[in-house]
Design an enzyme around this catalytic site. Structure first.
Site, PDB file in Angstrom:
ATOM      1  N   SER A 190     -10.143  10.888  25.296  1.00  0.00           N
ATOM      2  CA  SER A 190      -9.448  11.043  26.452  1.00  0.00           C
ATOM      3  C   SER A 190      -8.332  10.027  26.575  1.00  0.00           C
ATOM      4  O   SER A 190      -7.511   9.948  27.637  1.00  0.00           O
ATOM      5  CB  SER A 190     -10.484  10.539  27.730  1.00  0.00           C
ATOM      6  OG  SER A 190     -11.166   9.349  27.451  1.00  0.00           O
ATOM      7  N   HIS A 249      -9.003  17.644  25.266  1.00  0.00           N
ATOM      8  CA  HIS A 249      -9.708  16.991  26.065  1.00  0.00           C
ATOM      9  C   HIS A 249     -10.316  17.724  27.128  1.00  0.00           C
ATOM     10  O   HIS A 249      -9.731  18.022  28.308  1.00  0.00           O
ATOM     11  CB  HIS A 249      -8.693  15.909  26.738  1.00  0.00           C
ATOM     12  CG  HIS A 249      -9.082  14.818  27.718  1.00  0.00           C
ATOM     13  ND1 HIS A 249      -8.195  14.179  28.640  1.00  0.00           N
ATOM     14  CD2 HIS A 249     -10.554  14.363  27.724  1.00  0.00           C
ATOM     15  CE1 HIS A 249      -8.910  13.314  29.424  1.00  0.00           C
ATOM     16  NE2 HIS A 249     -10.323  13.572  28.919  1.00  0.00           N
ATOM     17  N   GLU A 296      -7.107  19.804  28.572  1.00  0.00           N
ATOM     18  CA  GLU A 296      -5.721  19.143  28.428  1.00  0.00           C
ATOM     19  C   GLU A 296      -5.591  19.099  26.849  1.00  0.00           C
ATOM     20  O   GLU A 296      -6.344  18.138  26.059  1.00  0.00           O
ATOM     21  CB  GLU A 296      -5.758  17.454  28.790  1.00  0.00           C
ATOM     22  CG  GLU A 296      -4.472  16.598  28.843  1.00  0.00           C
ATOM     23  CD  GLU A 296      -4.608  15.247  29.217  1.00  0.00           C
ATOM     24  OE1 GLU A 296      -3.717  14.854  29.921  1.00  0.00           O
ATOM     25  OE2 GLU A 296      -5.665  14.732  29.260  1.00  0.00           O
ATOM     26  N   ASN A 337      -4.876  10.568  32.514  1.00  0.00           N
ATOM     27  CA  ASN A 337      -5.657   9.317  32.537  1.00  0.00           C
ATOM     28  C   ASN A 337      -4.258   8.387  32.610  1.00  0.00           C
ATOM     29  O   ASN A 337      -4.676   7.159  32.850  1.00  0.00           O
ATOM     30  CB  ASN A 337      -6.531   9.279  31.401  1.00  0.00           C
ATOM     31  CG  ASN A 337      -7.891   9.716  31.641  1.00  0.00           C
ATOM     32  OD1 ASN A 337      -8.344  10.281  32.741  1.00  0.00           O
ATOM     33  ND2 ASN A 337      -8.749   9.955  30.385  1.00  0.00           N
TER      34      ASN A 337
END
Length: 694
Positions: A410, A431, A443, A481
């Site tokens: 991540s 991801h 992702e 993130n």
């Protein structure tokens, strides 16, 4: 050449729409249909008119590329065609294959009868664009299905399979072949002498409806809509169908359509519709690059994430081999997978047969050699670089040539992970978001040397397994993130300065988020956030600070829902305000000499979401994100950003990039250099331009 072919088979005129790729109701299509219907009406030998689609589908709906253009105003309009079909002295039949969606289904509902092949689907998905089916969809469909079913179908935008549509009365027959079946149906109907009543005149299912039905629908749909306008207006229109004469109710629907079309939500949802499709297009990759076949998949790690990824592939019919180092871990992981499938069956969202088929496609193993011939392997192990590199060095030797080596990390560097192999072009980030079998976002993350073929393959793979793929560059945290820390970080700074957890979370949910940032922290586990922040804080630039509130709460044993207390106190999943939390927050403010004050809800909203826009602009600037709209797709599908606001970047542009820029300057003074505006945001703000000029 006309977009609609005309031919006569005995006493049946057949009008075939040929306007690829989806036979949209363009100006050309409408013109061709109007001319064809008039021609058939003038031919005394013709007794019935069949309308069908050429190619792969019936009429998929409006041509959204013509919205707002002169072509959208060209005659005949859809409603003109509907009147021609509905008032026709000759039998009219819509013959459906592929999909009949939106305006396509609304046109079909004005034919005297509808037939469909078994593989066809119908639906009114306009709600997903922030509008309603404004050509009588809210008036005619409930007359066939009944009010409660009609509300469900139109407020959800569901696509209904032909068999279900037959049960509901939306179609009148299932045929084997769309053309020959429809012609045969027309001849049988003519021979029988049966009289067909136009749908708009069928009132038996909409009379004497209990008003409580609408009250309950507003309550139920309102919870799901979370701030969306269109679903609630649709209920108003269906209620009008039950309480007003048809002419008045149709006029009411038309009025409400115009109101929704002019709304901000329609603009946001239309933006998102195109953004999701644009995200699949990767600049710089030659058109002749084809994806590798993905006919088998391997997953390393049978934990929550690995199991969810395995389910995603199995649900798409792709065989999966899932590996863990111990039989105990493997059995535990497969137990969770089986339990999750069982829940779906108990809820009716999956049949037992489909569950059994999916489970049969998942093969557990503790032997790495069993992965060797898979087309792609996705590592979902511990989030540590040393662990990842050790696994990838092993995969490099094991996997067949051309296999894709993917990691579910991540935030770790794909370039560094790829350096552990001799084939870095085959290495890519995939991801997934938890729970991976539910969350839509995939992702995909490229390194500096990930091959075009690898990129094309994982983007196509994402679509195949039912995900919404977005391509990101390899920076810490990638697109989503990397931005998230500014959302939660600003929430903590607001706490120091005087906002309460309740106000912050209330504002976020009012905005449309599924939950507030502090409730999210409590659910995810505060201790885990504290661990990751400790690593990040070691690399903070000079003058940067993190609020220590989270760490103070963890030190006090407040780790979130799992310990019964975090930002809130919990009894089961029910949360309550807790004075102890406020004592800790106020203690931090006093320690840092911060004078607390009251904030308006609008101030809190701007402070929470403006930093997302600023960091998103930096991602465009450094190439982490290809487009602003890719960031919107990421946040809508991975982080619950309300789709009716278009995504954070769309929201930021509407809010004003000049305002975002000014807020970033203030945030830099308060929080440190990482919060400063980037050069792209500064340029666009000063030039008064939007993301299109990025």
């Amino acid at each position: 050449m006309s977009a609609v072919a005309y031919e006569v088979d005995g006493e049946v005129a057949v009008l075939t729409v040929n306007y690829p790729p989806v036979n949209a109701l363009s100006a050309a299509t409408r013109t061709g249909l109007g001319e064809g219907i008039e021609r058939a009406q003038a031919d005394e030998a013709v007794k019935a008119i069949v309308i069908l689609g050429g190619g792969k589908t019936f009429i998929a709906g409006a041509d959204i590329t013509e919205f707002g253009t002169e072509k959208s105003k060209a005659k005949p309009q859809l409603k003109d065609l509907q009147k021609m079909l509905e008032n026709s002295p000759k039998l009219t039949i819509a013959a459906i294959h592929g999909t009949a969606l939106g305006g396509g289904l609304e046109l079909a509902l004005t034919a005297h009868s509808r037939v469909a092949v078994a593989s066809a689907k119908v639906g009114l998905p306009e709600v997903n664009l922030g509008i309603l089916p404004g050509a009588g969809g809210t008036q005619r469909l409930p007359r066939l299905t009944g009010v409660e079913v009609g509300i469900d179908l139109i407020t959800s935008g569901k696509h209904v399979p032909a068999a279900k549509a037959l049960d509901l009365g939306v179609v009148d027959a299932i045929v084997d072949d769309v053309r020959t079946g429809a012609i045969a149906y027309a001849r049988e109907a003519l021979a029988s002498g049966k009289t067909f009543v136009p749908v708009i005149e069928r009132n038996e299912k909409i009379t004497n409806v209990d008003p409580a039905v609408f009250a309950e629908a507003r309550k139920t749909v309102g919870k799901k809509a979370r701030g969306k306008i269109a679903p609630m207006v649709i209920i108003d229109c269906i209620e009008a169908a039950c309480t007003r004469p048809a002419v008045e109710a149709l006029a009411f629907e038309a009025e409400k359509f115009q109101e929704l079309y002019a709304s901000d939500q329609r603009g946001a949802l239309m933006h998102y519709f195109f953004a999701e499709r644009q995200a699949r297009k990767i600049p710089g990759i030659p058109a002749d690059i084809q994806p590798k076949p993905i006919n088998s998949c391997a997953i390393i790690g049978a934990g929550t994430m690995g199991g969810g990824i395995a389910m995603s592939f199995a649900n798409a019919g792709i065989p999966v081999t899932i590996l863990d180092l111990s039989q105990e871990a493997l059995d535990r992981g497969m137990g969770v997978v089986t339990k999750n499938y069982g829940i779906s069956v108990s809820r009716g969202s999956m049949s037992q047969d489909k569950m059994d088929k999916a489970l049969s496609l998942i093969t557990p193993t503790t032997n790495y050699d069993d992965l060797a011939q898979c087309d792609i392997v996705i590592e979902a192990a511990l989030e540590r670089m040393d662990v990842k590199k050790e696994i990838f060095a092993r995969l490099d030797k094991l996997m067949k040539p051309g296999a894709i080596l993917a990691t579910n990390t991540s935030y770790l560097s794909i370039d560094e992970i790829a350096s552990a192999t001799t084939r870095p072009g085959d290495v890519v980030g995939c991801h997934f978001f938890s729970p991976a079998n539910v969350m839509k976002l995939l992702e995909n993350v490229r390194s500096a040397v990930t091959s075009p073929e690898t990129i094309v393959t994982v983007m196509e793979m994402g679509k195949r397994i039912g995900k919404v793929p977005v391509l990101a560059g390899s920076t810490e945290g990638f697109i989503g993130n990397r931005m998230l820390q500014y959302y939660t970080g600003e929430a903590e700074f607001l706490l120091e300065q005087g906002a309460t957890p309740e106000q912050i979370d209330r504002v976020a949910t009012r905005f449309g988020m599924a939950m507030g940032p502090l409730s999210m922290r409590d659910m995810a586990g505060m201790d885990m956030a504290a661990v990751s922040r400790k690593e990040r804080s070691a690399n903070m630039p000079a003058g940067e600070r993190l609020s220590p509130i989270l760490e103070r709460l963890v030190a006090a044993g407040r780790c979130g829902q799992k310990t019964g207390k975090g930002y809130y106190r919990y009894e089961g999943r029910e949360k309550f305000s807790d004075p102890e939390t406020m004592e800790i927050i106020e203690g931090v403010a006093k320690e840092f000499g911060i004078t607390r004050r009251e904030f308006t809800d609008d101030e809190v909203e701007a402070r929470l979401f403006a930093p997302l826009v600023n960091e998103g602009a930096k991602e465009i600037e450094d190439g982490t994100a290809i487009r602003a709209s890719d960031i919107d797709v990421t946040w809508v599908n991975g982080y619950g950003f309300p789709v009716h606001r278009g995504g954070p970047m769309y929201w930021g542009e509407k809010y004003g990039l000049d305002k975002i820029y000014a807020m970033a300057l203030e945030a830099e003074k308060r929080n440190g250099p990482r919060w400063a505006p980037g050069k792209l945001l500064e340029r666009l703000a000063k030039e008064g331009k939007g993301w299109d000029a990025a």
